[in-house]
Scaffold this motif. Structure first.
Motif, PDB file in Angstrom:
ATOM      1  N   CYS A   1       0.825  -1.219   0.000  1.00 32.04           N
ATOM      2  CA  CYS A   1       0.000   0.000   0.000  1.00 32.04           C
ATOM      3  C   CYS A   1       0.855   1.263   0.000  1.00 32.04           C
ATOM      4  CB  CYS A   1      -0.923  -0.041   1.224  1.00 32.04           C
ATOM      5  SG  CYS A   1      -1.874   1.433   1.543  1.00 32.04           S
ATOM      6  N   THR A   2       1.985   1.224   0.719  1.00 31.77           N
ATOM      7  CA  THR A   2       2.835   2.414   0.793  1.00 31.77           C
ATOM      8  C   THR A   2       3.326   2.806  -0.602  1.00 31.77           C
ATOM      9  OG1 THR A   2       3.519   1.697   2.995  1.00 31.77           O
ATOM     10  CG2 THR A   2       4.842   3.417   1.959  1.00 31.77           C
TER      11      THR A   2
ATOM     12  N   THR B   1      -8.113   8.871   5.467  1.00 30.84           N
ATOM     13  CA  THR B   1      -7.973   7.437   5.733  1.00 30.84           C
ATOM     14  C   THR B   1      -9.330   6.890   6.166  1.00 30.84           C
ATOM     15  OG1 THR B   1      -5.685   7.766   6.447  1.00 30.84           O
ATOM     16  CG2 THR B   1      -6.757   5.739   7.177  1.00 30.84           C
TER      17      THR B   1
ATOM     18  N   ALA C   1       2.441   5.535   7.331  1.00 33.95           N
ATOM     19  CA  ALA C   1       2.679   5.428   5.888  1.00 33.95           C
ATOM     20  C   ALA C   1       1.866   6.436   5.087  1.00 33.95           C
ATOM     21  CB  ALA C   1       2.378   4.013   5.403  1.00 33.95           C
TER      22      ALA C   1
ATOM     23  N   THR D   1      -3.715   8.478  12.014  1.00 32.66           N
ATOM     24  CA  THR D   1      -3.656   7.490  10.941  1.00 32.66           C
ATOM     25  C   THR D   1      -2.344   6.754  11.102  1.00 32.66           C
ATOM     26  OG1 THR D   1      -3.737   7.171   8.512  1.00 32.66           O
ATOM     27  CG2 THR D   1      -2.611   9.124   9.301  1.00 32.66           C
ATOM     28  N   PHE D   2      -2.060   5.835  10.181  1.00 30.26           N
ATOM     29  CA  PHE D   2      -0.786   5.129  10.216  1.00 30.26           C
ATOM     30  C   PHE D   2       0.283   5.988   9.534  1.00 30.26           C
ATOM     31  CE2 PHE D   2       2.093   1.731   8.527  1.00 30.26           C
ATOM     32  CZ  PHE D   2       2.530   1.274   9.750  1.00 30.26           C
TER      33      PHE D   2
HETATM   34  C1  LIG Z   1      -0.959  -0.946   6.948  1.00 33.74           C
HETATM   35  C2  LIG Z   1      -1.222   0.465   6.567  1.00 33.74           C
HETATM   36  C3  LIG Z   1      -0.527   1.083   5.527  1.00 33.74           C
HETATM   37  C4  LIG Z   1       0.673   0.465   4.873  1.00 33.74           C
HETATM   38  O1  LIG Z   1       0.346  -0.672   4.141  1.00 33.74           O
HETATM   39  P1  LIG Z   1       1.535  -1.569   3.546  1.00 33.74           P
HETATM   40  O2  LIG Z   1       0.825  -2.501   2.631  1.00 33.74           O
HETATM   41  O3  LIG Z   1       2.167  -2.259   4.706  1.00 33.74           O
HETATM   42  O4  LIG Z   1       2.468  -0.664   2.846  1.00 33.74           O
HETATM   43  C5  LIG Z   1      -0.902   2.354   5.138  1.00 33.74           C
HETATM   44  N1  LIG Z   1      -1.898   3.006   5.766  1.00 33.74           N
HETATM   45  C6  LIG Z   1      -2.586   2.458   6.782  1.00 33.74           C
HETATM   46  C7  LIG Z   1      -3.702   3.240   7.414  1.00 33.74           C
HETATM   47  C8  LIG Z   1      -2.258   1.176   7.238  1.00 33.74           C
HETATM   48  O5  LIG Z   1      -2.885   0.653   8.289  1.00 33.74           O
END
Ligand SMILES: *Cc1c(COP(=O)(O)O)cnc(C)c1O
Length: 393
Positions: free
Chosen positions: A73-74, A141, A99, A96-97
């Motif tokens: 996802c990143t 998000t 990334a 949020t996370f």
């Molecule tokens: C897990 C997560 C990501 C990153 O996903 P990856 O596939 O590990 O790169 C990004 N945003 C949020 C909100 C997440 O929980």
């Protein structure tokens, strides 16, 4: 509520073998191997027919013309953002996370953090609107798998004339008033990492209605190479392998039943916690469907009679594994602190959340037990603090 003797106060632990926070929903190995075999035996190890098949099925699930598979996802966020070229700082939640912010920073963009709503935990669009002056983009998000207020976010971005992307890492299979998450904004980016709901091991999906954005991500996951090695821009290697696609396809097959199970678990938590003052589950509008990637509550220490951190310690003593998602909030990370932005609602929210165990086959009896344990710990903050400070010196 029952007031059995909590383990932290000397009672026997409720889960002596431990209750895990998450159990990745890994599909049966023999099915993955059977799926993978045709590609593997032909020597097609990455970006082959299984990836194409996964992209097709993902596009159907998400109701979008384009679902581009990526390595995570990143990387998907980085490439979508590169395609959209925001012409200034991007406004995003701090709750949020990390990334979400990192993908912007890797594009050389400044991040401008905004507040969250203290009950739904979603980006506070009123606060975001007040920070849009001179902004080049907006990111929201879908927190813990519950849809963000995407229609309002779209109106806001449209009014400001800026691109909008969603970090949909948690939200594969979520619905906003019946409409699947995936087609909102300019792009929605999903994660398939092990703690998410659809898993590939590592993987991601960029969903979009825009042909040009989909093309950019397809090229961008392959160094920016349109096929003749004359790269159009500085891309990444963000391809999905056939093995990951095989796992993802199996995971997708199980998604409908998986989401139903998570919903039953979440409803059980909500029913039980409804009887406990000061421990409030994430507010999700009844018209929406969350994936319940996480089941997160907010602890109001006054009403609950115990602080968040003491409740976490009390649950740990019982063998119950929890997380404090998202603490610290991203604007407080060392990576972003120099911004010195003041976000009191986000700080208070992040300091009061606990994510409770949730995974596909979590027995409802375990949910009931966790609820009882929480009920037994509320109102006993003083006693728990006394043993906690005695043990930490
Ligand atoms: C897990 C997560 C990501 C990153 O996903 P990856 O596939 O590990 O790169 C990004 N945003 C949020 C909100 C997440 O929980």
């Amino acid at each position: 509520m029952t007031t059995a003797h909590p383990a932290i106060l000397g009672g026997p632990p409720a889960f002596p073998d431990g209750l895990p926070f998450v159990r990745p929903p890994a599909p049966p190995l023999e099915r993955v191997v059977a799926r993978l075999a045709p590609s593997y035996e032909r020597g097609v190890l990455t970006n082959g027919p299984l990836v194409r098949e996964f992209e097709q099925q993902a596009a159907e699930w998400l109701g979008v013309p384009h679902a581009v598979a990526v390595s995570n996802c990143t990387a998907g966020l980085m490439l979508a953002c590169q395609a959209l070229r925001p012409a200034g700082p991007v406004v995003l939640p701090s709750f949020t996370f990390s990334a979400s912010a990192h993908a912007l920073a890797w594009n050389g963009l400044d991040v401008r953090f905004a507040e969250c709503d203290p009950a739904s935990f979603q980006l506070d669009l009123t606060d975001a609107a007040a920070r849009l002056d001179g902004a080049g983009g907006l990111l929201a998000t879908h927190i813990f798998g519950a849809p963000a207020p995407a229609g309002q976010a779209e109106a806001l971005a449209l009014g400001a004339g800026i691109p909008l992307i969603f970090d949909a890492a948690h939200a594969f299979g979520a619905r906003l008033a019946g409409r699947p998450v995936g087609g909102f904004g300019d792009a929605e980016i999903f994660s398939l990492s092990p703690t998410k709901v659809v898993v590939a091991g590592e993987g991601g999906v960029v969903a979009t209605r825009h042909d040009d954005l989909a093309r950019h991500v397809r090229l961008g996951r392959d160094y920016g190479n349109p096929g003749d090695y004359n790269t159009e821009f500085a891309g990444l290697n963000a391809r999905m392998s056939e093995l990951h696609a095989a796992i993802a396809l199996e995971s997708l097959d199980a998604l409908g039943a998986h989401l139903d199970q998570r919903e039953a678990i979440a409803n059980r938590y909500r029913d039980g916690l409804g009887h406990i003052a000061g421990v409030d589950p994430q507010a999700v509008p009844t018209a929406d469907r969350s994936t319940w990637k996480d089941f997160t509550v907010r602890v109001d220490a006054e009403r609950a009679g115990i602080e968040r951190d003491l409740l976490v310690q009390g649950l740990r003593a019982e063998g119950v594994d929890t997380r404090c998602y998202f603490f610290p909030p991203v604007h407080q990370h060392d990576a972003y602190r120099r911004q010195r932005v003041d976000l009191p609602v986000t700080d208070r929210t992040a300091a009061s959340v606990i994510s409770l165990p949730i995974w596909r086959d979590l027995p409802l009896s375990s949910v009931d037990a966790v609820v009882d344990l929480i009920g037994g710990l509320t109102g006993r903050g003083d006693e728990v603090r006394a043993v906690s400070s005695a043990s930490t010196g």
